[in-house]
Scaffold this active site. Sequence first.
Site, PDB file in Angstrom:
ATOM      1  CB  SER A 142      -1.009   0.050   1.273  1.00 30.34           C
ATOM      2  OG  SER A 142      -2.001   0.874   1.107  1.00 30.34           O
ATOM      3  CG  HIS A 143       0.008   3.706   3.174  1.00 30.42           C
ATOM      4  ND1 HIS A 143      -0.714   2.738   3.144  1.00 30.42           N
ATOM      5  CD2 HIS A 143       0.491   3.905   4.435  1.00 30.42           C
ATOM      6  CE1 HIS A 143      -0.879   2.008   4.844  1.00 30.42           C
ATOM      7  NE2 HIS A 143      -0.173   2.882   5.343  1.00 30.42           N
TER       8      HIS A 143
ATOM      9  CG  ASP B 270      -2.589   4.050  -1.716  1.00 33.21           C
ATOM     10  OD1 ASP B 270      -3.143   4.090  -2.657  1.00 33.21           O
ATOM     11  OD2 ASP B 270      -2.421   3.092  -0.701  1.00 33.21           O
TER      12      ASP B 270
ATOM     13  CG  ASP C  91      -2.669  -0.555  -2.883  1.00 30.23           C
ATOM     14  OD1 ASP C  91      -2.702   0.748  -2.128  1.00 30.23           O
ATOM     15  OD2 ASP C  91      -3.452  -1.206  -2.254  1.00 30.23           O
TER      16      ASP C  91
ATOM     17  CG  ASP D  81      -5.969   0.780  -1.266  1.00 32.04           C
ATOM     18  OD1 ASP D  81      -5.084   1.741  -1.092  1.00 32.04           O
ATOM     19  OD2 ASP D  81      -6.154  -0.101  -0.570  1.00 32.04           O
ATOM     20  NE  ARG D  82      -3.910   4.231   3.128  1.00 33.57           N
ATOM     21  CZ  ARG D  82      -3.211   4.237   4.367  1.00 33.57           C
ATOM     22  NH1 ARG D  82      -2.620   5.428   4.779  1.00 33.57           N
ATOM     23  NH2 ARG D  82      -3.562   3.371   5.287  1.00 33.57           N
TER      24      ARG D  82
ATOM     25  CE  LYS E  31      -7.464   1.839   1.860  1.00 32.20           C
ATOM     26  NZ  LYS E  31      -7.174   1.269   3.235  1.00 32.20           N
TER      27      LYS E  31
HETATM   28  C1  G1P Z   1      -3.883   1.437   8.253  1.00 28.98           C
HETATM   29  C2  G1P Z   1      -5.227   2.357   8.555  1.00 28.98           C
HETATM   30  C3  G1P Z   1      -6.389   1.590   8.060  1.00 28.98           C
HETATM   31  C4  G1P Z   1      -6.426   0.864   6.788  1.00 28.98           C
HETATM   32  C5  G1P Z   1      -5.176   0.177   6.551  1.00 28.98           C
HETATM   33  C6  G1P Z   1      -4.885  -0.531   5.202  1.00 28.98           C
HETATM   34  O1  G1P Z   1      -4.030   0.313   9.042  1.00 28.98           O
HETATM   35  O2  G1P Z   1      -5.207   2.872   9.749  1.00 28.98           O
HETATM   36  O3  G1P Z   1      -7.591   2.296   8.058  1.00 28.98           O
HETATM   37  O4  G1P Z   1      -7.414  -0.050   6.392  1.00 28.98           O
HETATM   38  O5  G1P Z   1      -3.913   0.876   6.978  1.00 28.98           O
HETATM   39  O6  G1P Z   1      -4.683   0.614   4.145  1.00 28.98           O
HETATM   40  P1  G1P Z   1      -3.420   0.375  10.601  1.00 28.98           P
HETATM   41  O7  G1P Z   1      -2.039   0.692  10.406  1.00 28.98           O
HETATM   42  O8  G1P Z   1      -3.831   1.392  11.440  1.00 28.98           O
HETATM   43  O9  G1P Z   1      -3.668  -1.114  11.151  1.00 28.98           O
HETATM   44 ZN    ZN Z   2      -3.380   1.411  -0.292  1.00 29.38          ZN
END
Ligand code: G1P
Ligand code: ZN
Length: 543
Positions: A113-114, A277, A279, A281-282, A376
């Site tokens: 992801s990010h 982000d 991938d 989704d954000r 998302k």
């Molecule tokens: C974090 C975000 C959560 C999101 C997840 C995946 O998870 O807080 O809302 O769904 O990344 O993108 P966390 O690191 O808080 O468990």
């Molecule tokens: Zn992501």
Amino acid sequence: MTIHTIHTKPIDGQKPGTSGLRKKTHVFMEPHYLENFVQSIFDGIGGVNGKIFVLGGDGRYFNDRAVQVILRMAAANGAKRMIVGRDGLLSTPAASNLIRKRKTDGGIVLSASHNPGGPEEDFGIKFNVPNGGPAPEAITSAIYEASGSISEYRIAITGDVDISCLGKSKLLDMEIEVIDPVEDYVALMEELYDFDALRALFANGFTMRFDALHAITGPYAKAIFEDALGAPDGTVLNAVPLPDFGGGHPDPNPIWAKSLVDEMMSGDAPEFGAASDGDGDRNMILGRGVYVTPSDSVAVIAANTDLVKSYKGRVKGFARSMPTSAALDRVAEAQNFDCYETPTGWKFFGNLLDSDRAQICGEESAGTGSDHVREKDGLWAVLFWLSILAAKRQSVSDVMQEHWRKYGRNYYSRHDYEGIDSEAANGLMGALTDKLAELPGTEYSGRKITAADEFAYDDPVDGSRAESQGIRVFFDGGGRVVFRLSGTGTSGATLRVYIEDFESDPSKHDREPQEALAGLIEAADSIAEISKRIGRNEPDIRT
Ligand code: G1P
Ligand code: ZN
């Protein structure tokens, strides 16, 4: 070509977190690490014989190698077909769409992801189920269990498969179908939104900047904004996905998308700014001179579903993750809709979307989406905002002011303390849990605590229960502080503190959030003894 059965031993820690298994890339590259986990996915879902899957990732370092290993393992395990994005690329929402559209048995998405990418940074892998959404806990637990008792994996011994050209080929008996990663997704967006209206918006000179942060949404955003909607070249920035995302974190927030934020806050800013982000989704939403918090963004989208034809008249409910602000609840209340409060992580929305209880969902962590897929979806949110701006003919700032006047403003901020000692983090959460019962009635920074609990969730559809999902402390006047530990980190622990306060008086809607929340921020520190227990006086990140 032969199939090899390789003997192996369980590797500790292959436990999927908030969103799949995330580790340092070099951990994934250790002998058997990826293979063990992939075989555990296959075994955890009852085998893959005769099944069809979608496969792709965000293009980060090791994506290309991992795709080849997964294809060879899927073939050796008897899968019928793999639908792969060209060059192994697919955004998370595009993968979710394909899983649904092609009625597959699920999909494997390669992404952290990010989180940053590169040999010293992060890699991840997640399994999505046939509804297109992240595997629910029953399945991630089965995968984790399989990883604890694995003794062998199967893999085809062969050279690399060419996935740089569209078309079909075979690996053993398995068919490999290489598809354009962008095409089906753009078609879906065209079904959902009025592209003619959006084209007219740009034709009238509307200005926008989208920062893909050198990650997966670059090609998608170019195809949508510049090619299909006619926005000028250069609307999409950093559009070529790079294995290390140009060295930054592909995280659309005011820290990692700072140059975009700076541009949006400058005198000659475009009218609208957005980013996504790693991938895809954000999302982050900005207007000229204004940053829209993700909690507000989902509330604004929810309040305006009637402006978008594909949602008009059919939306009945919303859902938000627990730490997300109650701005969405206020919209639900006004419309007499349900608003579900779920644990953190998109997987908890799946049942609500499938059963048509909720159609719009959001998380404070820049996640917004709807029932069009089961993830998302960053670009979906950006297009929703564009549709709102096109219909209302207002600036982002006017949209926000009007929204707050109608529903009140939920001031909101999240403070992250990253890379802290795991023991200290667990100690802090343990001590907080122990004192929950004595908190109600006490006062901190002049604010009275009305209730305090540890959040647990009973899924209304399948009856499953998720416990220990964070600590909530409620204050008089609609204030709230939430504490939880991240489930996506790859080293040490991350403490997240979510602070929120409600203001109904429009003459007080123009405050700086950190200032408006100062009392509760101080209260959070005293209640959880943050500075004392983890030795930090300041969070690493405030969003
Ligand atoms: C974090 C975000 C959560 C999101 C997840 C995946 O998870 O807080 O809302 O769904 O990344 O993108 P966390 O690191 O808080 O468990
Ligand atoms: Zn992501």
